[in-house]
Write a protein that holds these residues in place. Structure first.
Motif, PDB file in Angstrom:
ATOM      1  N   LYS A  41      -8.687  -4.326  -2.832  1.00 15.10           N
ATOM      2  CA  LYS A  41      -7.451  -4.569  -2.091  1.00 15.10           C
ATOM      3  C   LYS A  41      -6.295  -4.877  -3.041  1.00 15.10           C
ATOM      4  O   LYS A  41      -6.413  -5.741  -3.913  1.00 15.10           O
ATOM      5  N   ARG A  90      -3.670 -11.007   2.487  1.00 16.30           N
ATOM      6  CA  ARG A  90      -3.082 -11.979   3.410  1.00 16.30           C
ATOM      7  C   ARG A  90      -3.457 -13.418   3.077  1.00 16.30           C
ATOM      8  O   ARG A  90      -2.919 -14.344   3.684  1.00 16.30           O
ATOM      9  N   ASN A 144       5.807  -8.525   1.220  1.00 15.37           N
ATOM     10  CA  ASN A 144       4.932  -9.185   2.197  1.00 15.37           C
ATOM     11  C   ASN A 144       4.841 -10.693   2.002  1.00 15.37           C
ATOM     12  O   ASN A 144       4.681 -11.437   2.969  1.00 15.37           O
ATOM     13  N   LYS A 179      -1.164  -6.696  -0.525  1.00 20.46           N
ATOM     14  CA  LYS A 179      -1.672  -6.619   0.843  1.00 20.46           C
ATOM     15  C   LYS A 179      -2.662  -7.729   1.170  1.00 20.46           C
ATOM     16  O   LYS A 179      -3.242  -7.744   2.255  1.00 20.46           O
TER      17      LYS A 179
END
Length: 428
Positions: A203, A209, A248, A207
């Motif tokens: 990952k 989280r 993000n 991205k």
């Protein structure tokens, strides 16, 4: 009836998707939000967590990491602040630095030394924890700004290795903000970390989280008023650079607050920046001489009252900027300024309780004081009897190499302190 039922079902399903879609922590005016709800947290500085996965001995490495994360989760401490950028090797400012380095020479990186971070992020994902990652350091114990200056000829090898006095440290460190090669090497490190893909999960970090925020550095300071403008420019340009790489995650400074910035207007201007999502503040009552180490009892009330007032000042600034505030570092020694793990922690517990109480009261009012994280988690490590400072090969335990081991660390065996912490952490 069938149409009404279908419509109601779709409306509920859409509401469910909306509530669960946002799993990155975000800010809405003066509050953090997660999954559509205000997010308040109790956290800790677990700076060495990204290093445990590099240990060849699993008991000292991955198994220790898992045990310590499980312990924190059991205490409802679910937000950790972690060191990710280490520069150079060997002694610096008279102390042993954390090793191994990620940027071991200027512009040269050992990607294998970020595998510990990859392992950490996989483990925290299992426990639904959030991580704040600081990308470099104003201080020497992980290389930081002094190392960049040494690489670029602003401080020679002999000088950078010996213990500097406070004025020397200030005069050298402030040069970082006008050293273009230094900042380019720092930015390349930042770029490589943020754009990295986890070697275990596959990952990309942008991205992930479980990352709450990127932090420009640990306790960046202008060091002298003469560097205020260049310091402000560095903060603004770096925050914009991070946001250009990752839209993000949140970005913050890592500042100690007014004591570190030494200029109220500059602190406000830095955190008013559109690319800085929330304010940070640190409190070090002993370092700031709010009490004397040989007169801890006598100076306790002064230290407590000044600490509470300091937080309150920053809450008011956060309110005025309509951004959240995190008290992401505070520490207090064991009674009698002892480094013995068996010594009492009565004053520490009282100090912790007063700061947590202020956070809880603000939380109940849905205020801007969003998070509180103590320094530091010592985990299952123990100080070595008769040895004051860390040396290469020793277990990490929360107190960085330049500080006495056992000074501020909260170990898993400090039951009474954990009772204070978990009392506030478990309250919703």
């Amino acid at each position: 009836m069938n149409f009404i039922f279908k419509f109601s079902f779709l409306a509920l399903f859409w509401a469910f998707l909306q509530a669960n879609a946002q799993k990155f922590v975000e800010t809405r005016e003066h509050q953090f939000f997660l999954k559509g709800k205000p997010y308040y947290f109790v956290g800790t500085n677990f700076w060495y967590a990204s290093y445990l996965g590099l240990e060849k001995n699993p008991d000292r490495g991955i198994e220790r990491l898992r045990k310590e994360l499980d312990f924190l989760q059991s205490q409802n401490v679910t937000n950790i602040r972690v060191l990710v950028g280490v520069e150079g090797s060997g002694k610096i400012n008279g102390v042993n630095r954390v090793e191994p380095a990620y940027q071991y020479e200027p512009g040269k990186f050992n990607d294998d030394n970020l595998k510990g971070l990859d392992i950490l992020m996989k483990e925290v994902s299992k426990r639904k924890m959030k991580v704040v990652l600081f990308l470099s350091n104003n201080w020497e114990w992980s290389g930081g700004f002094l190392q960049y200056l040494n690489w670029n000829g602003h401080i020679d090898d002999t000088t950078v290795q010996r213990a500097l006095n406070w004025d020397e440290l200030r005069d050298y460190t402030l040069k970082f903000y006008t050293c273009e090669p230094c900042m380019q090497q720092y930015k390349e490190q930042v770029r490589r970390i943020i754009t990295r893909k986890n070697s275990i999960t596959g990952k990309p970090y942008i991205k992930d989280r479980n990352i709450m925020a990127w932090e420009i550095a640990n306790e960046p300071r202008p060091m002298r008023p003469s560097a205020n403008d260049s310091y402000k420019k560095f903060i603004a340009e770096t925050a914009a650079f991070i946001k250009s790489l990752d839209k993000n995650h949140l970005v913050t400074t890592g500042s100690e607050g007014l004591m570190g910035t030494e200029n109220r207007e500059l602190y406000i201007e830095n955190h008013l920046d559109k690319n800085i999502d929330y304010l940070t503040v640190h409190i070090w009552p002993k370092n700031w001489e709010w009490f004397q180490k040989d007169k801890m009892k006598e100076g306790f009330e002064n230290a407590k009252s000044k600490s509470l007032a300091y937080i309150d000042t920053h809450i008011k600034i956060a309110d005025s900027l309509k951004k959240p505030l995190v008290l992401e570092e505070f520490g207090f020694p064991r009674d009698g300024h002892s480094f013995d793990i068996s010594s009492s922690v009565t004053l520490r517990n009282q100090y912790y309780d007063s700061l947590f109480q202020l956070w809880q009261n603000n939380k109940r009012r849905k205020g801007s004081f969003g998070g509180i994280a103590f320094w530091a988690f010592g985990g299952i490590a123990r100080p070595i009897p008769g040895q004051v400072y860390w040396k290469k090969g020793d277990d990490f335990m929360g107190d960085p190499p330049m500080e006495e081991q056992g000074l501020n660390a909260v170990f898993d065996s400090d039951t009474s302190t954990w009772e204070v912490i978990s009392k506030y952490a478990k309250q919703k």
